[in-house]
Scaffold this motif. Sequence first.
Motif, PDB file in Angstrom:
ATOM      1  N   GLY A  98       0.796  -1.216   0.000  1.00  0.00           N
ATOM      2  CA  GLY A  98       0.000   0.000   0.000  1.00  0.00           C
ATOM      3  C   GLY A  98       0.828   1.264   0.000  1.00  0.00           C
ATOM      4  O   GLY A  98       0.293   2.374  -0.061  1.00  0.00           O
ATOM      5  N   HIS A  99       2.164   1.127   0.046  1.00  0.00           N
ATOM      6  CA  HIS A  99       3.033   2.298   0.145  1.00  0.00           C
ATOM      7  C   HIS A  99       3.083   3.057  -1.178  1.00  0.00           C
ATOM      8  O   HIS A  99       3.224   2.461  -2.250  1.00  0.00           O
ATOM      9  N   GLN A 100       2.970   4.378  -1.083  1.00  0.00           N
ATOM     10  CA  GLN A 100       3.117   5.266  -2.237  1.00  0.00           C
ATOM     11  C   GLN A 100       4.199   6.287  -1.938  1.00  0.00           C
ATOM     12  O   GLN A 100       4.354   6.709  -0.792  1.00  0.00           O
ATOM     13  N   ARG A 101       4.938   6.660  -2.973  1.00  0.00           N
ATOM     14  CA  ARG A 101       5.941   7.702  -2.779  1.00  0.00           C
ATOM     15  C   ARG A 101       6.059   8.531  -4.055  1.00  0.00           C
ATOM     16  O   ARG A 101       5.825   8.047  -5.175  1.00  0.00           O
ATOM     17  N   GLN A 102       6.416   9.783  -3.883  1.00  0.00           N
ATOM     18  CA  GLN A 102       6.621  10.678  -5.012  1.00  0.00           C
ATOM     19  C   GLN A 102       7.983  10.409  -5.630  1.00  0.00           C
ATOM     20  O   GLN A 102       9.002  10.405  -4.951  1.00  0.00           O
ATOM     21  N   VAL A 103       8.000  10.181  -6.934  1.00  0.00           N
ATOM     22  CA  VAL A 103       9.233   9.836  -7.643  1.00  0.00           C
ATOM     23  C   VAL A 103       9.964  11.080  -8.122  1.00  0.00           C
ATOM     24  O   VAL A 103      11.181  11.207  -7.974  1.00  0.00           O
ATOM     25  N   THR A 104       9.238  12.018  -8.720  1.00  0.00           N
ATOM     26  CA  THR A 104       9.844  13.217  -9.291  1.00  0.00           C
ATOM     27  C   THR A 104       9.353  14.452  -8.552  1.00  0.00           C
ATOM     28  O   THR A 104       8.255  14.463  -7.985  1.00  0.00           O
ATOM     29  N   ASP A 105      10.151  15.485  -8.590  1.00  0.00           N
ATOM     30  CA  ASP A 105       9.793  16.738  -7.925  1.00  0.00           C
ATOM     31  C   ASP A 105      10.503  17.859  -8.657  1.00  0.00           C
ATOM     32  O   ASP A 105      11.643  18.199  -8.353  1.00  0.00           O
ATOM     33  N   ARG A 106       9.816  18.439  -9.657  1.00  0.00           N
ATOM     34  CA  ARG A 106      10.418  19.489 -10.482  1.00  0.00           C
ATOM     35  C   ARG A 106       9.482  20.688 -10.536  1.00  0.00           C
ATOM     36  O   ARG A 106       8.253  20.532 -10.474  1.00  0.00           O
ATOM     37  N   PRO A 107      10.003  21.889 -10.664  1.00  0.00           N
ATOM     38  CA  PRO A 107       9.166  23.089 -10.605  1.00  0.00           C
ATOM     39  C   PRO A 107       8.013  23.091 -11.599  1.00  0.00           C
ATOM     40  O   PRO A 107       6.924  23.572 -11.289  1.00  0.00           O
ATOM     41  N   ASN A 108       8.246  22.539 -12.805  1.00  0.00           N
ATOM     42  CA  ASN A 108       7.196  22.553 -13.826  1.00  0.00           C
ATOM     43  C   ASN A 108       6.578  21.188 -14.075  1.00  0.00           C
ATOM     44  O   ASN A 108       5.894  20.978 -15.076  1.00  0.00           O
ATOM     45  N   GLY A 109       6.822  20.224 -13.170  1.00  0.00           N
ATOM     46  CA  GLY A 109       6.123  18.959 -13.229  1.00  0.00           C
ATOM     47  C   GLY A 109       6.733  17.927 -14.159  1.00  0.00           C
ATOM     48  O   GLY A 109       7.616  18.220 -14.978  1.00  0.00           O
ATOM     49  N   THR A 110       6.231  16.683 -14.035  1.00  0.00           N
ATOM     50  CA  THR A 110       6.710  15.543 -14.813  1.00  0.00           C
ATOM     51  C   THR A 110       5.554  14.577 -15.033  1.00  0.00           C
ATOM     52  O   THR A 110       4.862  14.211 -14.082  1.00  0.00           O
ATOM     53  N   THR A 111       5.360  14.159 -16.271  1.00  0.00           N
ATOM     54  CA  THR A 111       4.283  13.198 -16.546  1.00  0.00           C
ATOM     55  C   THR A 111       4.742  11.998 -17.367  1.00  0.00           C
ATOM     56  O   THR A 111       4.003  11.011 -17.446  1.00  0.00           O
ATOM     57  N   ASP A 112       5.914  12.034 -17.981  1.00  0.00           N
ATOM     58  CA  ASP A 112       6.370  10.948 -18.834  1.00  0.00           C
ATOM     59  C   ASP A 112       7.249   9.988 -18.047  1.00  0.00           C
ATOM     60  O   ASP A 112       8.388  10.332 -17.676  1.00  0.00           O
ATOM     61  N   GLY A 113       6.734   8.797 -17.770  1.00  0.00           N
ATOM     62  CA  GLY A 113       7.485   7.807 -17.022  1.00  0.00           C
ATOM     63  C   GLY A 113       7.091   6.397 -17.412  1.00  0.00           C
ATOM     64  O   GLY A 113       5.962   6.151 -17.858  1.00  0.00           O
ATOM     65  N   VAL A 114       8.015   5.445 -17.246  1.00  0.00           N
ATOM     66  CA  VAL A 114       7.796   4.047 -17.616  1.00  0.00           C
ATOM     67  C   VAL A 114       8.449   3.151 -16.578  1.00  0.00           C
ATOM     68  O   VAL A 114       9.569   3.423 -16.126  1.00  0.00           O
ATOM     69  N   LEU A 115       7.775   2.067 -16.215  1.00  0.00           N
ATOM     70  CA  LEU A 115       8.353   1.053 -15.340  1.00  0.00           C
ATOM     71  C   LEU A 115       9.113   0.021 -16.166  1.00  0.00           C
ATOM     72  O   LEU A 115       8.684  -0.343 -17.268  1.00  0.00           O
ATOM     73  N   THR A 116      10.232  -0.469 -15.650  1.00  0.00           N
ATOM     74  CA  THR A 116      10.888  -1.607 -16.277  1.00  0.00           C
ATOM     75  C   THR A 116      10.011  -2.840 -16.070  1.00  0.00           C
ATOM     76  O   THR A 116       9.237  -2.910 -15.114  1.00  0.00           O
ATOM     77  N   PRO A 117      10.080  -3.838 -16.970  1.00  0.00           N
ATOM     78  CA  PRO A 117       9.208  -5.014 -16.838  1.00  0.00           C
ATOM     79  C   PRO A 117       9.307  -5.720 -15.493  1.00  0.00           C
ATOM     80  O   PRO A 117       8.314  -6.260 -14.996  1.00  0.00           O
TER      81      PRO A 117
END
Length: 643
Positions: A55-74
Amino acid sequence: MSESQNVSTTPEWEQRFRAPRVSLPDWAEDAPDRSLFVSNATGTYELYAWDRASGHQRQVTDRPNGTTDGVLTPDGSAIWWFNDTDGDEFGVWMRQPFGGGEDEPAAPGLAPSYPAGLAIGRDGTAVIGRSTDEDGTTIHLVAASVAASVGASVAAEAGGPGGPGGANGAEAVQPVEPVEIYRHRESAGVGDLSHDGKLIALEHTEHGDAMHSALRVVRPDGSTVAELDDTEGGTKELGLAVLGFAPVAGDSRLLVGHQRRGRWEPMIWDPVAGTETALPVDLPGDVGAEWYPDGSALLIEHGFEARSELWRYEPGAAEPVRVDTPPGTVSGATARPDGTVEYLWSSAAQPPVVRSTSGAVVLDPPGAKAPASVPVEDVWVDGPGGRIHALVQKPAAGDGPFPTIFEIHGGPTWHDSDAFASGPAAWVDHGFAVVRVNYRGSTGYGRAWTDALKHRVGLIELEDIAAVREWSVKSGLADPARLVLAGGSWGGYLTLLGLGTQPDAWALGLAAVPVADYVTAYHDEMEALKAMDRTLLGGTPEEVPERFEASSPLTYVDAVRAPVYISAGVNDPRCPIRQVENYVDRLAARGAVHEVYRYDAGHGSLVVEERVKQVRLELDFALRHLAPGSGGAPDGTEGARRA
């Protein structure tokens, strides 16, 4: 002030923007409890990792103008995310352990570029697409030893490969230069990588038509396995799209989208066997698909007349089976290993929610919920190119004619749907009717409707908008003295073009991140959009100057009579700032009523407060400049103030 007090005193339109949102979670193919999603919970859209088991969630990115493009490795050991500069879309892929840790370049040998697709294999191999003005499109294979250098060290926390007793990849692995396996001046991109990593599917437009891709499957060394091309060298306007390889070891089947019957439909192509298998999914409108995790069935996404729904189809069956979803729009869906389907759903009246066919809400963001809005009504209007579909929202109270805003969608290869949108809802709250037009060029109404947008670019769409505008006045919906033309991106372009070519039709214009000077925009924009403009207009500004002139808002700027509000990102690679300034200079030179807001981001903003500020400025501009009308006067008590 407490959160409840703050919400109670905040206008509903602002609450909709500020309410926490989440995207449909992506999940690692071989570690389905590890997920990645996007949320605005901190006030900026960023990537979040979610371990479903704990159930744990954590913020991965933290940039002034945001980030939306991300992919998990298989294997779920790492997260790749795209690192640009303040929204300019030009950068490199970074990599971070799933459980947290330092970011590092995922492919250190590759210089910054615009992204052109990404596929990651089970052994850590990555296929990276790049686009630059100098090189066009290049595609590179990053060897497993390099791509796994971080994965090996972070998998230890999951007890996976490279875990206890394994080498720390950052120290033990010698860097290997990425290998270029494809290069072409025209636009292309990475489609997918097969389950065993032996086949790579590419989409390309080497024939010069950026609206209709051909497919090529290559080996990791770049040699061709097979080609699928419905364009016949660019003489036939039929496109193809990669939907994904079968998720089964040793299976070379590729799910493909095609337009052979005048709309998007799926089929199965085996590039190794050289076979094509049509799928008897006879549904009106556009049909997309993806594999169920075991490859036994397809999850069908069906869009028709601004709504969408889901179906399950098992190859060989006579017909698909309906997956129960509420009326509205499914913005994304994925089948889970247990057979359930998770999907992101909303309607114009109801805010988005991530649901499961199990009946559960999959991911519920913390904090206050977005207030509901009003439903849309469907309108069909006869136009010069056929029946035009428009979506209309009216204030809950009062009778028309209303001040009316025509909120024009971007793309242009996109369409408005019965989905929740905070922008239109804000105008409804202020007493406006909102009309959204799926003009020629929009998707969702067949290939001929989308492909009608050629050579007379901009002027064609405005003919359809004019037909719906005429209906809105004759029907009693709209006050003809208080008609607003508005939109962002391509919608912003059509706004400026419409104000100049139809100066007596509009009382006001609101253009966000627009194309304003088409020639300068072409020379300054990212390479992939240059290719699209060459396709739309039939050449470059030097080759077809008369078409660029006819389609450029700058050509008609001296005819503009309505007050104009323009907002633009100073780092925008799609509608660059220089061409906006050229247009603004012409407005200023003739003393035209206008205001300009420039902000430090790219093609729009991922920061919630910035977006609220922009809408507030648009509302303020409209309420100050629209003359009082005969009915449905807008309520200026909320939001009509400067930031």
